[in-house]
Enzyme design. Structure first.
Site, mmCIF file in Angstrom:
data_model
loop_
_atom_site.group_PDB
_atom_site.id
_atom_site.type_symbol
_atom_site.label_atom_id
_atom_site.label_comp_id
_atom_site.label_asym_id
_atom_site.label_seq_id
_atom_site.Cartn_x
_atom_site.Cartn_y
_atom_site.Cartn_z
ATOM 1 C CG HIS B 352 -1.824 1.251 1.306
ATOM 2 N ND1 HIS B 352 -1.351 2.259 2.042
ATOM 3 C CD2 HIS B 352 -2.919 1.622 0.797
ATOM 4 C CE1 HIS B 352 -2.330 3.160 2.038
ATOM 5 N NE2 HIS B 352 -3.285 2.773 1.260
ATOM 6 C CB CYS B 758 -4.959 0.901 -15.096
ATOM 7 S SG CYS B 758 -6.227 -0.222 -14.506
#
Lengths: 809, 809
Positions: B352, B758
């Site tokens: 993250h 993406c």
């Protein structure tokens, strides 16, 4: 496209005749009412809700709760209302002329071929547009024209047992609806013989002829009008599993059908009913149903409630027990082994409880969300007849693992007879047609292996070696191995596991004398063998507040890890530290399978040593041993090569030292992640065999955790997003593409490659047929599903569309 | 195959000449020793360790620690030992005759073509066996034959800055090794001009010619023997990113190379050095290095330590801060936004922290396993120079996100100049060649969108709408929505989020005027928005023991959920219950992506409404809006259809009501699980575009959790099981097959299909080139990587191997 039956010809005139003849004015007007509604709806396209409004209005007016409370007079009002509605909606009155009705109906049927829904349906099902539809026009007969009339339904054989007996019910002076509605009690065929022997004999003759013509059990309807028999309908009858097998076998001996047809006549799923005990239907009626969960593992189980695995072991000495848990974990295995059945409030058809139970043949109801399990208080909250109820340890419970039903109290069970003569010959025929396509079983311990042989398994397709490590005498060594900080300590712990594992393997090899045994190296992430992280976090957090009683409790819980009251803090903190290190966000995609063996080659080494030492030991007794060592979770050839090297090294050393280099073995791999399937061509250059792990392959290909899927399964099934639970029925459209690709690429680069499946799908009929078609050599499933797989394979063989991709040696 | 340089011709005789001429007996005998060892090893195949034994024995005898401490006499002993070794091993003495030496060496080189390693290497690299190898024989020169001799190395341009300057160092009376070893300090070329102008000028002339010939910066070595210049070697020089760009651009203006060649000359990864500030190398030398983690997001960051997101926000008002965490979670986003840099002890290149930082352009060092973070005590344990050290909140820290280094204290930073004239023209050329192949950016908020435009992004390829929900003013509504027990309450909470989300979208549309904006509907599992399950379990467990202080603390923590001291028990228990319901075993494969929108259609509805209301609002201002709504995590066409229907319904309603049906929009989907790729043909019939989510596609195809992979990444890389981190470099062999398949099948059934990527790979050069080759329309990456992607795409275009699978409209 329209398969409605319209009883035409009723009108204001004829309804009076009917009323007079049937001596039942209510019946006559109800017929007329229904006819107008159906005709109005189907032919004239007046929406059904509009008719309902009229009908419900009349019910309200008459203060009737049930439809049957409406009198003939009420129904006449309804008919008037219907007619008004039709005139309003179509601009024309309801046609009174029978010919007008007939033409309207005929045109509506032909016209329905071109409506949008029909066109869409044909497109979906690839039905040609120019096929057309048909209209049947046929005279109406009445079974309610007095004492010489009657109506009835029957079967040419007993659909419950398969016994060849003329079997059915009838009612005099009645129409079909009267038989079905249950208002009057129908009479058995034995009385039909007395009532009208000629009709009885003619009916028997007709239906025997029909059965001969259709070559299957007939489910027929008939009407007797003024003493004359009319056959209304006949169709192949639905039947239970035992009946299906018996009928199929007996029809072969009667010369009605061929063996091939007999095999195709039985739905493989139905065999399940012949392999497990069932709850006595009478008991089910008399007991309170407490919940319904998923039918996770079939069969009946009756016992007293326990809430922990340890309690299960303890209490099972006194009485049969049912283990009730939120969810089971590998640590519960010793309790699951002694329980008669398992009930969980969480988890799906492939949850731990479900998978383990199916493997052991233990009935299981999983994910019964209506119950609340409190394992600490040892209570389970249920609802019976709308009332909340708390059950405690020791209360009796009965589970139907085939339907998912849970009953309070002690039900009777009826035993199944898997070795009945009929089933035996049936399965022999199946095996004849199945030919070389093999059926193996997933079995981890000698007991399961023996059961597998009894059910006809031709080897073990999957032995999950880790299941052995959860046993009480082994888990301490396993845990010591995981807690070890260096290779030396790890090897010390592994050395203790070696003789135990060798003993297990020896047992399997003996049970499978002459049949192959596929042994998978360690698969689950290591943290599965340690206490849960969240439990440790909680215990660490409350430790500063704990009184001596709680401390003693904690010390007992963590005794295995050397915990005493005085060193609790250090032990708990140390354990938590290691568990935190091992913690994973997505364990399914984490440090497991071959990845463990790559990080800790000494684990693979110990397992290989146990395998080959067992091979030597058992072969010495004259048993034929065929070991196949299987590496799990590879994503490409490099991982396989890494592990294969260790296995081969150990094998050569052990067999060499024993002077038994003549003993053959295979080293192969699971194909259970998409990348392994995509690169199967390379993998097959090194691997002796592939075994599709379709549980994990489904999880990864669909990006779907089988444990978490249950949360939105209902949403997906209600919206028809998945046609089936993909963990029960192989997703041929998606996952199947990868399977097919891997088979083709694997065989292309290694024509001798042995290919099988060991996922849950290996026991599901449509999936077994898929495996056969793509050219696999065998399927492997839980022992109790072996007969199902044998039958499904035979059916695939008879259907005869086997792939070109065959093994060449 | 053998590219060793053997300086032949030394023997017992010639070594004496060398000794006399060089005035350095130690040097002469060391040369001889090295020569014997190399000849013995390479030509006579005596293992190197055997020579080492002799050498180390002599060192021990002489009590020498360093090799250089051995005297000429010692070295003579070594030489004697080497000779004895060779005679013992080969049965023949070391050859003294130069011609014997030459023949032996020549035959060894030719023979090496057929050794096993060479054959294997050729096979691996597909080099034909009949190509053969060559032997160069050349006279030796010496730079250490007195004051008129010298040796040196140099570059035709400055390899650090790219400046066109004759750049190098030399040493008189020395051999190459003396320059490299650092024993003597070499002198700059400016002094070479004074030392011997003729040599200087000739060297300059030679190297200019070499540069012209090779059309690239030359890295050369030379020797001057008795005043005569000999060129020893020349090769294309290694250079920094800024130098690479400058040299490429200047060589075009000098007419040396074409624009195409200039584009191909720069490694796209090197561009990164031009786009971020860097730590001053002088500072790096002066500060203590505390740890090295993964270079997760490039650039330099200097600040004071904070341990929580709230502290970051607070302290950042006073001084720059570095956020130090075990791992970051979406809840930390407000702290991450204000931090100058992030340091984590856990997580990999796609954790993250890493992903978010790269998106924001914030430097990040992730997974620095050498540090121990205690977020409660607000301390971080590090090691400096072998000593354990505790750093506290407020201490200064400097991070190098490009190398993963962590320094204690406050370093200086050097700014980068992304809009420098040289870079500008270079990127313009790149865009010229790139042509229609687009580069978009992943951006969630207007600030990032603006940065993306500055870096040349032609639209937003991924807006993760959930990132908006973590903002402090929004998360309470999000949580209320998740805690809601019925649709009505859920809709109420969603209604509060609608205007906020609309505002965000409007901001993105304005920033992207005329460029497309791909907006993904809600993706992460809902439990990510709630407190962590384990924290709740702990807080629930300690509540009975908590004193008033602790209770106040807990009440503050759960204030958002209505907690006060008096109702703590109820609130915590309620929260835990919901969190338990949402708990997942494998969240990556759980209830997320389109699965949320299918269970809660009102969420998709709200998001679609926010999109299209923003479209209408921004279009009114004359801005050109191109919205593309993207459905995540589909596994087949049915899920897509379900969600598309909702989006289209809302779009038609909103645009219709505004009278703006002229505004166009696309509805498409992510391809991020294997099943979606396998069924792409069907999906493309309904979808306007595909965008490959290669992060998740890699996770599922490889069965590998990117968060958990770090645990065994080292084992896999050490054993060369993965050539690269598959989350950084797209696995073309495995994942790439699915991408290619999906592009082909998608385009086949929908030739107008727009296709992009993406995932993180959209900014990695080799992956960008792959995307170009398989026929995608664009790549999307974090704003700071947009120039890298533009260059990589240009290089792919110039290399010219574009796929046939092109979009037709």
């Amino acid at each position: 496209m329209m398969d409605t039956i319209l009883n035409l010809g009723l009108n204001d005139q004829t309804v009076k005749t009917l009323e007079a003849r049937s001596n039942n004015p209510r019946f006559a007007y109800d017929c007329y009412r229904r006819f107008i509604q159906m005709y109005g709806n189907v032919v004239l396209e007046v929406p059904k809700p509009d008719f309902d409004d009229v009908f419900d209005g009349q019910k309200k007016k008459a203060k009737a709760k049930l439809d049957t409370e409406l009198t003939a007079e009420d129904l006449k009002q309804v008919i008037a209302g219907y007619k008004k509605l039709i005139e309003k909606k179509t601009g024309k009155p309801f046609p009174q002329d029978a010919m007008d009705q007939l033409q309207g109906a005929r045109d509506a049927v032909f016209g329905s071929w071109f409506n949008a829904r029909a066109i869409h349906y044909r497109k979906m099902n690839q039905i040609p547009d120019d096929l057309g539809t048909a209209v049947n026009v046929q005279a109406m007969v009445f079974g309610n024209l007095g004492e010489t009339s009657a109506t009835g339904v029957g079967f040419t054989r007993n659909p419950a047992t398969g016994e060849k007996a003329f079997y059915g019910e009838f009612l005099e002076n009645a129409q079909g609806e009267d038989v079905v509605s249950g208002v009057r009690t129908p009479r058995p065929f034995s009385e039909l013989l007395k009532w009208n022997p000629a009709v009885y004999n003619q009916l028997r003759e007709n239906t025997t002829m029909l059965e001969k013509h259709y070559r299957d059990i007939q489910d027929f309807e008939f009407t007797v009008q003024d003493g004359k028999l009319y056959m209304l309908q006949t169709r192949n009858g639905k039947r239970t599993g035992p009946a299906a097998v018996r009928i199929a076998v007996e029809m072969v001996s009667e010369g009605l059908i061929s063996k091939q047809e007999a095999i195709l006549r039985v739905d493989p799923q139905q065999l399940d009913q012949l392999l497990h005990p069932v709850l006595d239907p009478a008991s089910k009626k008399s007991l309170a149903k407490l919940a319904t969960g998923l039918p996770a593992s079939p069969g009946a189980a009756v016992g007293t409630i326990v809430f922990t695995a340890d309690d299960a072991v303890e209490k099972a000495k006194l009485a049969p027990v049912i283990l009730v848990r939120k969810e089971t974990v590998p640590d519960d295995i010793h309790g699951m082994e002694v329980a008669k059945g398992i009930l969980t409030s969480r988890g799906g058809m492939t949850s731990h409880a479900a998978v383990v139970c199916r493997g052991m043949g233990t009935p299981c109801v999983a994910g019964a969300e209506g119950i609340t399990v409190d394992e600490h208080k040892k209570e389970v909250g249920v609802t019976a007849g709308g009332k909340a109820l708390i059950l405690k340890e020791g209360d009796w419970l009965s589970l139907d693992g085939s339907t998912g039903e849970v009953f309070g109290g002690k039900a009777n069970t009826l035993d199944a007879d898997p070795s009945s003569g009929v089933l035996k010959s049936f399965m022999e025929w199946a095996d004849e047609f199945r030919g070389k396509f093999g059926v193996r079983a997933n079995a981890d311990i000698p007991r399961d292996a023996k059961a597998a042989r009894r059910f006809g398994a031709e080897g073990i397709g999957l032995c999950r070696t880790e299941h052995m490590f959860f046993a009480e005498d082994r888990i301490p060594h396993m845990q010591a191995m995981i807690l070890a900080r260096d290779e030396k300590t790890r090897r010390k712990a592994l050395a203790k596991l070696l003789p135990m594992q060798r003993r297990d393997f020896a047992g399997l090899f003996e049970a499978m004398n002459g049949f192959p045994v596929v042994i998978r190296t360690l698969d689950p992430p290591l943290h599965e063998f340690l206490p849960k992280r969240e439990d440790l976090m909680v215990d660490n957090a409350i430790l500063p507040y704990a009184d001596i009683k709680k401390k003693r409790e904690l010390a007992a819980t963590y005794q295995r890890f050397g915990a005493e009251v005085k060193n609790l803090k250090t032990v708990l903190a140390g354990l938590l530290k290691r568990v935190e290190e091992l913690h994973e966000f997505n364990p399914m995609l984490g440090h497991r399978g071959c990845r463990l063996g790559i990080t800790y080659p000494e684990i693979t080494e110990m397992q290989a040593r146990a395998v080959f030492e067992a091979v030597v030991q058992v072969a010495k007794k004259g048993v034929k041993v065929i070991p196949e060592v299987m590496i799990p979770l590879i994503g490409g050839v490099k991982e396989f090569e890494n592990q294969k090297k260790i296995v081969v090294q150990v094998a050569e050393e052990v067999l060499g030292k024993a002077g038994r280099k003549d003993l053959k073995y295979l080293v192969g791999t699971m194909i259970e992640i998409p990348r392994a399937a995509l690169t199967a061509g390379d993998v097959a250059k090194e691997a002796d065999f592939f075994s599709f792990g379709t549980n994990d392959l489904t999880q990864t290909t669909m990006g779907l955790s089988r444990d978490d899927y249950t949360k939105f399964q209902k949403d997906y099934e209600d919206r028809k997003i998945f046609a089936n639970d993909p963990f029960a029925v192989l997703d041929q459209e998606g996952v199947g593409q990868l399977v097919k690709m891997a088979v083709e690429r694997g065989r292309k680069s290694n024509p001798k490659l042995e290919i099988g499946i060991c996922g849950e799908h290996g026991g599901e009929p449509s999936s077994v047929q898929f495996c056969y078609r793509v050219g696999m050599d065998y399927v492997s499933c839980s022992p109790y599903r072996v007969p199902i797989a044998r039958l499904a394979a035979a059916q695939a063989a008879i259907s005869g569309d086997k792939s070109e991709t065959q093994r060449t040696a």
